[in-house]
Scaffold this motif. Structure first.
Motif, short mmCIF file in Angstrom:
data_model
loop_
_atom_site.label_atom_id
_atom_site.label_comp_id
_atom_site.label_asym_id
_atom_site.label_seq_id
_atom_site.Cartn_x
_atom_site.Cartn_y
_atom_site.Cartn_z
N GLY A 112 0.75 -1.25 0.00
CA GLY A 112 0.00 0.00 0.00
C GLY A 112 0.78 1.29 0.00
N ALA A 113 2.08 1.26 0.30
CA ALA A 113 2.85 2.51 0.30
C ALA A 113 3.10 2.97 -1.13
CB ALA A 113 4.17 2.31 1.03
N THR A 114 3.16 4.27 -1.33
CA THR A 114 3.52 4.85 -2.63
C THR A 114 4.98 5.27 -2.57
OG1 THR A 114 1.26 5.66 -2.96
CG2 THR A 114 2.99 6.65 -4.29
N TRP A 132 14.08 9.89 -3.49
CA TRP A 132 12.96 8.97 -3.33
C TRP A 132 11.88 9.62 -2.48
CZ3 TRP A 132 12.75 3.70 -5.04
CH2 TRP A 132 13.87 3.32 -5.78
N ARG A 133 10.64 9.53 -2.92
CA ARG A 133 9.50 10.07 -2.18
C ARG A 133 8.57 8.94 -1.77
NH1 ARG A 133 7.98 15.81 -5.25
NH2 ARG A 133 10.12 16.64 -5.23
N VAL A 134 8.26 8.92 -0.49
CA VAL A 134 7.45 7.83 0.07
C VAL A 134 6.22 8.42 0.76
CG1 VAL A 134 7.42 5.83 1.60
CG2 VAL A 134 9.55 6.48 0.45
N HIS A 135 5.04 8.02 0.30
CA HIS A 135 3.79 8.35 0.99
C HIS A 135 3.39 7.13 1.81
CE1 HIS A 135 2.67 12.17 -1.03
NE2 HIS A 135 3.44 11.69 -1.99
N GLY A 136 3.44 7.27 3.13
CA GLY A 136 3.19 6.14 4.00
C GLY A 136 1.71 5.85 4.21
N VAL A 137 1.46 4.68 4.77
CA VAL A 137 0.08 4.23 5.02
C VAL A 137 -0.33 4.45 6.46
CG1 VAL A 137 0.15 2.53 3.18
CG2 VAL A 137 0.83 1.86 5.50
#
Length: 452
Positions: A67-69, A78-83
């Motif tokens: 589910g993480a982007t 690196w860009r991480v959108h967490g859940v």
């Protein structure tokens, strides 16, 4: 994520002094954890300097599957959108770990306290490595496991939510087991405690606090006690990953053993739980200067200048083992060129790495012309007092056993050898250091791909 099945044999040979300056890839331990904690945080985290080897990319792929982007910009950020903690989704495919034991063991902890089921698979090397030391504490927290015989991959984990907090004493020094329990504790009500009689690398503790977790570390007469308050809310962070000291170690040894060498490695992580090799090399007489020491993102980093120097055999202090467990193979190479017999013991953990690194290095150094005695927990190595190794005979190759550190360590040994050293498969190097051979060439080493 695993490397190509076709072996890529390679010969490394002497070609004069190694000179120049370079940066090494981002620290692998911190890269894994940066992705995982960012994947559980609320908001967008940005990561610079991430190691882009196959092991870390396996972690990124698994987090995407839950589910993480995670996206990489053209500039390498690196860009991480967490859940959010507790927000992992049921993966629709098996989580392919390639050769990465770190990805597997830490992600098992992550999944253990979420209401999902995940199957972990890996390549032939990883599938031989036991997972029981992680299964045991996570099962006590309530997770269910179905593994191949010997607690090996493929392995299916059924998480429990809410999980049960535990007070766990590590039976062996293992940062991976410690981190797996702490990751499970993030989504577990109450306080999860890990007691470590022998300190291990502390990146998880440092980074969890940086992301906003309530975590304390107490030093006691019996060791360190790490306490984590569960049901945490992690906040997105901007992270700069320092250079990997394990990767830097290859150049510290290479420049020490090749006459006339002068090499500077920039931006190296100097966390005291990771500097055992540096300590051991200095005990042997290596000329390594620490320059421009500074703080970056809660970790100490520095530039290291290393110049060729005669090495003297030592009995490696066993208490250095936890802070250099991944660096023993390259330490064995340094010992090969020292005056006298080096005894390096206290490293039982090497038997269950990507390969049995004790047996693998004993065999490889023997083929290269060295006298080596194998112990259950290490090696005794008769050094050549600065003389080059004979190298491998024509048609003979040392076996890397799908192990990146064996391949790179013997590549360094080849840089000061009479005939060069041929390695049966250099492809596994990409798991942790994709630019290793380019750097070797830029510093002056002679590399030749061999035909099969």
């Amino acid at each position: 994520m695993s490397h190509a099945p076709t072996p890529r044999p390679l010969r490394l040979a002497a070609a004069g002094p190694l000179t120049g300056a370079m940066t090494v890839p981002g620290d692998k331990s911190i890269s894994h954890r940066a992705l995982m904690f960012a994947g559980l945080a609320v908001g967008e985290s940005r990561i610079r300097g991430l190691l882009e080897g196959e092991d870390v990319l396996a972690t990124a792929a698994a987090l995407r599957a839950m589910g993480a982007t995670i996206e990489r910009s053209a500039e390498g950020e690196w860009r991480v959108h967490g859940v959010g903690v507790g927000g992992l989704l049921q993966p629709q495919v098996a989580l392919e770990m390639g050769n990465s034991g770190t990805s597997t063991r830490l992600l098992m902890g992550l999944v253990a306290s979420h209401p999902i089921v995940a199957t972990f698979t890996g390549d032939a090397s990883l599938s031989k490595r036991p997972m029981g030391r992680v299964i045991e504490p996570l099962a006590r927290m309530g997770a269910g496991f179905a593994a191949a015989p010997g607690d090996r991959l493929p392995l299916t984990l059924r998480g429990r939510c809410p999980a049960v907090p535990i007070d766990y004493t590590l039976p062996v020094a293992s940062a991976q087991v410690k981190s797996a329990v702490l990751l499970a504790g993030l989504n577990t009500p109450g306080i999860t405690r890990v007691r470590e009689p022998v300190p291990t690398r502390d990146h998880s503790e440092r980074m969890l606090r940086g992301f906003g977790a309530e975590l304390t570390v107490e030093e006691t007469g019996e060791g360190r006690v790490i306490s984590l308050h569960g049901e945490a809310e992690l906040r997105a962070q901007d992270i700069v990953v320092p250079g990997d000291p394990s990767s830097a170690g290859f150049w510290l040894v290479a420049a020490s053993i090749v006459p006339g060498s002068d090499v500077t490695v920039r931006n190296v992580l100097m966390n005291p739980t990771r500097t055992g090799l540096l300590t051991a090399l200095r005990l042997m007489g290596a000329s390594i200067e620490t320059m421009a020491e500074r703080e970056v993102g809660g970790e100490t980093v520095a530039d290291l200048r290393v110049r060729h120097a005669p090495l003297t055999a030592i009995e490696v202090p066993p208490d250095l083992a936890p802070s250099m467990i991944d660096e023993y193979p390259i330490l064995f190479v340094a010992a090969a060129f020292a005056r006298g017999t080096t005894v390096a013991r206290g490293a039982h953990e090497l038997r269950v790495k990507e390969s049995d690194r004790i047996a693998a290095m004993a065999a490889a150094l023997g083929l290269a012309g060295l006298t080596v005695r194998e112990h259950e927990d290490g090696l005794s190595i008769e050094g050549r007092d600065g003389d080059p190794l004979p190298g491998t005979a024509n048609g003979t190759t040392v076996a890397s056993l799908l192990d990146h550190r064996i391949a790179m360590s013997m590549a360094v040994a080849g840089m000061h050898s009479a005939r060069g050293i041929a390695i049966d498969d250099a492809a596994p190097i990409a798991t942790s250091y994709p630019t290793f051979l380019d750097t070797a060439t830029s510093l002056g080493a002679a590399t030749t791909w061999l035909n099969r």
